[in-house]
Design an enzyme around this catalytic site. Structure first.
Site, PDB file in Angstrom:
ATOM      1  N   ARG A 187       0.939  -1.206  -0.182  1.00  6.92           N
ATOM      2  CA  ARG A 187       0.012  -0.010   0.065  1.00  6.92           C
ATOM      3  C   ARG A 187       0.858   1.276  -0.259  1.00  6.92           C
ATOM      4  O   ARG A 187       2.093   1.382   0.641  1.00  6.92           O
ATOM      5  CB  ARG A 187      -0.702   0.033   1.349  1.00  6.92           C
ATOM      6  CG  ARG A 187      -2.115  -0.786   1.088  1.00  6.92           C
ATOM      7  CD  ARG A 187      -3.124  -0.468   0.014  1.00  6.92           C
ATOM      8  NE  ARG A 187      -4.509  -1.510   0.081  1.00  6.92           N
ATOM      9  CZ  ARG A 187      -4.518  -2.619  -0.581  1.00  6.92           C
ATOM     10  NH1 ARG A 187      -3.388  -2.691  -1.454  1.00  6.92           N
ATOM     11  NH2 ARG A 187      -5.591  -3.324  -0.602  1.00  6.92           N
TER      12      ARG A 187
ATOM     13  N   GLU B 190      -3.493   7.367  -4.254  1.00  6.80           N
ATOM     14  CA  GLU B 190      -3.909   6.943  -5.583  1.00  6.80           C
ATOM     15  C   GLU B 190      -5.319   7.381  -6.213  1.00  6.80           C
ATOM     16  O   GLU B 190      -6.142   7.651  -5.359  1.00  6.80           O
ATOM     17  CB  GLU B 190      -4.127   5.113  -5.675  1.00  6.80           C
ATOM     18  CG  GLU B 190      -2.781   4.595  -5.490  1.00  6.80           C
ATOM     19  CD  GLU B 190      -3.043   3.045  -5.476  1.00  6.80           C
ATOM     20  OE1 GLU B 190      -2.021   2.472  -5.036  1.00  6.80           O
ATOM     21  OE2 GLU B 190      -4.076   2.398  -5.782  1.00  6.80           O
TER      22      GLU B 190
ATOM     23  N   HIS C 181      -1.032   0.039  -9.871  1.00  6.51           N
ATOM     24  CA  HIS C 181      -1.616  -0.670  -8.827  1.00  6.51           C
ATOM     25  C   HIS C 181      -2.125  -1.927  -9.876  1.00  6.51           C
ATOM     26  O   HIS C 181      -3.459  -2.279  -9.743  1.00  6.51           O
ATOM     27  CB  HIS C 181      -3.007  -0.297  -8.265  1.00  6.51           C
ATOM     28  CG  HIS C 181      -3.117  -0.978  -6.773  1.00  6.51           C
ATOM     29  ND1 HIS C 181      -3.689  -0.194  -5.610  1.00  6.51           N
ATOM     30  CD2 HIS C 181      -3.072  -2.328  -6.391  1.00  6.51           C
ATOM     31  CE1 HIS C 181      -3.771  -1.248  -4.678  1.00  6.51           C
ATOM     32  NE2 HIS C 181      -3.387  -2.414  -5.109  1.00  6.51           N
TER      33      HIS C 181
HETATM   34  C1  DGY Z   1      -5.433  -6.219  -2.761  1.00  2.00           C
HETATM   35  O1  DGY Z   1      -6.317  -7.025  -2.974  1.00  2.00           O
HETATM   36  O2  DGY Z   1      -5.477  -5.507  -1.655  1.00  2.00           O
HETATM   37  C2  DGY Z   1      -4.638  -5.752  -3.963  1.00  2.00           C
HETATM   38  O3  DGY Z   1      -4.091  -4.613  -3.577  1.00  2.00           O
HETATM   39  C3  DGY Z   1      -5.586  -5.393  -5.023  1.00  2.00           C
HETATM   40  O4  DGY Z   1      -4.752  -5.467  -6.127  1.00  2.00           O
END
Ligand code: DGY
Length: 332
Positions: A247, A276, A294
């Site tokens: 993240r 984002e 992402h």
């Molecule tokens: C998640 O599932 O947390 C991922 O970041 C999605 O791509």
């Protein structure tokens, strides 16, 4: 912007974003589905309108599930099924306080996300983003003994911050590329797994100062906010690379841009960003950063599996059963 597809009976299920048909088909069998159909992310008000009166909410990582969301949904809401493994968009304690079960989709996106992390390691260390920009911009170039040299990864240390499923899957890939594996984690992994991966546990400080590539694979929560900031970047080797597929806010983007510009570290590969879809403007100027939007779980197969697992979770709770992958409720 929403489409209701009904079998005429059963609970109301709200879906706050576009999900693969496989998941929708399962939900349509289980109740009256009201799904957001636009590719645009709905506004907070639009989300609240969709979830109003729902018994189950199937949410994406762009959906904020907080007290306002839960108020808008109403007391009949039983389950929030997130179509993501990360659940920093969900106030799990607030859900639990209202008796709402929150679920996520671990497991099904492990390999796809580890593929992207390994891709970013190769792209950054071998300068593939820069190379592609040269070709696409039709900048004159010529093969040369010293042209666009990168760094080999064989025998180098990969430091994995967060040794969950994705961290382990990345370790397997990196080991196959000849890398040595170090990791830091809240607790060491099982000895058999450590042996299989040839992995050495170390403190975050030691990992940062000794690794040639550092990969962030931990969850985002208040304790990991800006886990990697100016001080941590300063302890990394000037030849080291930072990879983030977890993240964005785990890394202080402004500090990272400064470290990349000053040569404090050699490069970075980022799949996730602090705000984002915005990207820090100084990162956009860094030749030594590979930036992708992402894409960790972005394969047809993975997204279909995520949608199916989220649907399973929602349907199990609606029918009074135990969902396959509930999110643990924080203590206290
Ligand atoms: C998640 O599932 O947390 C991922 O970041 C999605 O791509």
């Amino acid at each position: 912007m929403t489409a209701a597809a009904s079998n005429g009976a059963g609970p109301r299920i709200a879906v706050t974003g576009r999900i693969p048909q496989e998941g929708l088909d399962m939900l349509n069998e289980a109740g009256l589905v009201d799904a957001w159909v636009s590719l645009e992310v709905p506004t907070v008000q639009q989300v609240h309108d969709i979830v109003h009166g729902a018994h189950a909410a199937v949410t994406l990582l762009t959906t904020k599930v907080d007290d306002a969301f839960l108020d808008a949904a109403g007391p009949q809401l039983k389950v929030v099924a997130n179509v993501a493994v990360g659940y920093n968009n969900i106030d799990v304690a607030a859900c639990a306080a209202r008796g709402v079960i929150a679920t996520n989709t671990p497991g099904v996106l492990t390999e796809a996300t580890a593929d992207i992390a390994m891709s970013l390691i190769l792209m950054t260390t071998r300068r593939l983003g820069e190379g592609e920009r040269v070709i696409r911009s039709q900048t004159p170039w010529q093969w040369g003994m010293f042209y666009m040299l990168g760094s080999g990864i064989q025998g180098r240390q990969l430091g994995i911050v967060g040794m969950g499923d994705i961290g382990c899957a990345l370790a397997r890939r990196a080991k196959a590329f000849g890398m040595k594996i170090a990791y830091s984690n809240r607790r060491p992994v099982a000895p058999a797994l450590e042996a299989e991966l040839g992995a050495t546990v170390m403190s975050l400080d030691e990992l940062l100062s000794t690794s040639d590539v550092v990969s962030i694979n931990c969850p985002y929560n208040p304790t990991t906010h800006h886990l990697i900031g100016a001080a941590e970047l300063a302890t990394m080797k000037p030849t080291a690379f930072l990879i983030n597929t977890a993240r964005g806010p785990i890394v202080d983007e402004a500090a990272l841009a400064a470290a990349l510009n000053s040569g404090e570290i050699a490069g970075a590969g980022l799949d996730v960003f602090e705000e984002e879809p915005k990207v820090h403007p100084q990162l956009l100027q860094c030749e030594n950063a590979v930036l992708i939007p992402h894409l960790g779980s972005a394969t047809l197969e993975t997204r279909a599996a995520m949608a199916r697992l989220a649907a399973h979770n929602a349907i199990n709770v609606l029918s009074g059963g135990i969902p396959p992958t509930p999110i643990p409720v924080p203590a206290g």
